[in-house]
Design an enzyme around this catalytic site. Structure first.
Site, PDB file in Angstrom:
ATOM      1  N   THR A   1       0.912  -1.070   0.018  1.00 21.84           N
ATOM      2  CA  THR A   1       0.185  -0.046   0.039  1.00 21.84           C
ATOM      3  C   THR A   1       0.943   1.257  -0.054  1.00 21.84           C
ATOM      4  OG1 THR A   1      -1.846  -1.062   0.906  1.00 21.84           O
ATOM      5  CG2 THR A   1      -1.594   1.317   1.431  1.00 21.84           C
TER       6      THR A   1
ATOM      7  N   THR B   1      13.903   4.579   9.923  1.00 25.27           N
ATOM      8  CA  THR B   1      14.784   3.501  10.157  1.00 25.27           C
ATOM      9  C   THR B   1      14.249   2.193   9.717  1.00 25.27           C
ATOM     10  OG1 THR B   1      15.631   4.627  12.242  1.00 25.27           O
ATOM     11  CG2 THR B   1      15.811   2.066  11.858  1.00 25.27           C
TER      12      THR B   1
ATOM     13  N   CYS C   1      -8.202  -6.154   2.223  1.00 28.69           N
ATOM     14  CA  CYS C   1      -8.097  -4.557   2.651  1.00 28.69           C
ATOM     15  C   CYS C   1      -9.495  -4.246   2.716  1.00 28.69           C
ATOM     16  CB  CYS C   1      -7.314  -4.062   1.712  1.00 28.69           C
ATOM     17  SG  CYS C   1      -5.457  -4.434   1.772  1.00 28.69           S
TER      18      CYS C   1
ATOM     19  N   SER D   1       4.685  -7.069  -1.521  1.00 24.16           N
ATOM     20  CA  SER D   1       4.380  -7.109  -0.250  1.00 24.16           C
ATOM     21  C   SER D   1       5.118  -8.719  -0.100  1.00 24.16           C
ATOM     22  CB  SER D   1       2.904  -7.333  -0.428  1.00 24.16           C
ATOM     23  OG  SER D   1       2.461  -7.299   0.970  1.00 24.16           O
ATOM     24  N   ALA D   2       5.571  -8.533   0.890  1.00 23.94           N
ATOM     25  CA  ALA D   2       6.393  -9.851   1.749  1.00 23.94           C
ATOM     26  C   ALA D   2       5.409 -10.837   1.994  1.00 23.94           C
ATOM     27  CB  ALA D   2       7.327  -9.346   2.817  1.00 23.94           C
ATOM     28  N   HIS D   3       4.335 -10.478   2.748  1.00 23.96           N
ATOM     29  CA  HIS D   3       3.401 -11.388   3.344  1.00 23.96           C
ATOM     30  C   HIS D   3       2.634 -12.203   2.286  1.00 23.96           C
ATOM     31  CE1 HIS D   3      -0.688  -9.561   3.515  1.00 23.96           C
ATOM     32  NE2 HIS D   3      -0.164  -8.550   3.229  1.00 23.96           N
TER      33      HIS D   3
END
Length: 397
Positions: free
Chosen positions: A79, A249, A336, A210-212
């Site tokens: 997103t 960070t 979402c 997106s990693a997931h």
């Protein structure tokens, strides 16, 4: 290998498009790194070790996309990557490009249809056909008209739809946009790990990951640039992290997990034929249970793992609750839109009636789903949908 889709309670997970189970190797890596200390912007040994983890992951994600490592910008998820890319202002070398219109595919994810940083007056939705494929001729005509008018368009088209699995004709769109002033952003979240990512062939100037969705941690993603010299103005400012492309960070642990998941996913873009066979068998069985079952997007190429269907008179909201109680996790559309089951904007854009769209169920398979799980789902579906239809018939009488 341990099954990822079954819990100790014997539940069946058929909602991989919402989020894939964390890969065991990724879970092991993330667990090992949780106690590490070090800010990747620090110059001491601990900081340099953290920086090495981030840069190793950057190279792994870049490998999934076939680009140099410096072209990957880590974000909090897809997103954020989409909203960053949908910017009127892009940096072009030492200059700038000011885009004055964003053209958005009619079946895009909500993070794209919201228009990013473009004001509402500068957003346009592109039509799609009954399978959800973008009208390429309409896109070409609109880009031409805007160019003649002196406008500078940014186009946002997904690689694969999260609800129907439909693949967009990105190579054809690339040919249409070639030689124009338009640039293309691609939401590749559902495509990653399931089909090969080809930024050059797609004509994509940027894409979101997106990693997931590929078995990595939640809360991390990436904006990938085909040309590091052409990039959107940062969404988050304040620090020089990510080569001044995204302040804040870096989430070192999640990024490292993302990198490993990307490396593993890159090796899995082939070999989905068995999953496609399960999907096709599932759809045949669904149509055998109810001959008036409608499966969406069957007329065009789709992701091998995704099936979106509806049965007239069967409410998705009621069916999802009953399936969940039966130990089976499926969905009614994009995660979402969680917390509500209504008419899918994707199906509406495809011209599906509101009554039918309210019954849409999405089954999205993973590599560890097997035939026994499909059979159990079908048995539960037969009973649950039968009860719902019978109750509806009784009310009508």
């Amino acid at each position: 290998m341990a099954r990822l889709t079954m819990t100790d309670a014997g539940r069946i997970y058929l909602d991989h498009n919402a989020g894939a189970p964390l890969r065991p190797r990724v879970a092991g890596l993330v667990g090992d790194l949780m106690t590490r200390v070090g800010n990747p912007s620090s110059v001491h040994g601990e900081g340099r070790a953290a920086r090495a983890l981030v840069e190793a992951a950057r190279a792994q994600v870049a490998g999934l996309c076939g680009v140099p490592a410096p072209h990957v910008v880590f974000t909090s998820g897809a997103t954020e990557a989409n909203v960053t890319a949908l910017s009127p202002l892009w940096k072009a070398g030492r200059g700038e490009r000011q885009f004055t219109r964003v053209l958005i595919g009619g079946t895009e994810h909500p993070s794209v249809t919201a228009g990013g940083r473009f004001p509402e007056s500068q957003r346009e939705i592109l039509p799609v056909d009954s399978d959800g494929v973008v009208d390429v001729a309409a896109l070409a005509a609109r880009v031409h008209a805007l160019s003649v008018a002196g406008a500078l368009p940014l186009v946002a088209i997904q690689a694969a739809n999260s609800e129907t699995g439909v693949l967009q004709p990105l190579a054809e769109i690339a040919r249409v946009l070639d030689g124009t002033s338009a640039i293309l952003h691609v939401d590749a979240v559902q495509a990653a790990g399931r089909i090969a990512i080809d930024m050059a062939g797609w004509g994509a100037h940027s894409l979101a990951l997106s990693a997931h969705k590929i078995g990595g941690p939640q809360g991390v993603g990436a904006l990938v640039l085909r040309d590091a010299g052409l990039r959107p103005a940062p969404l988050l400012t304040g620090g020089g992290q990510e080569n001044w492309n995204r302040a804040g960070t870096e989430n070192v642990v999640a990024i490292a997990g993302f990198g490993l998941a990307a490396e593993l996913a890159a090796a899995e873009t082939s070999g989905w034929d068995e999953i496609a066979a399960f999907r096709d068998g599932l759809e045949r069985a669904l149509c055998h249970i109810w001959s008036d079952t409608v499966v969406f997007g069957t007329g065009v190429p789709r992701l091998a793992n995704t099936s979106c269907f509806a049965v007239p008179g069967v409410s998705a909201e009621t069916a999802l609750i009953a399936l969940d109680l039966a130990g089976i996790a499926v969905s009614s559309g994009s995660a979402c839109s969680s917390g509500k089951v209504g008419v899918s904007p994707v199906l509406t854009a495809m011209g599906v009636s509101a009554d039918l769209a309210r019954g849409a169920i999405r089954v999205s398979l993973g590599r560890d789903n097997g035939e026994a799980e499909i059979e159990r789902f079908l048995a539960a579906w037969r009973q649950i949908s039968g009860r719902i239809r019978q109750a509806g018939a009784g009310r009508a009488a």
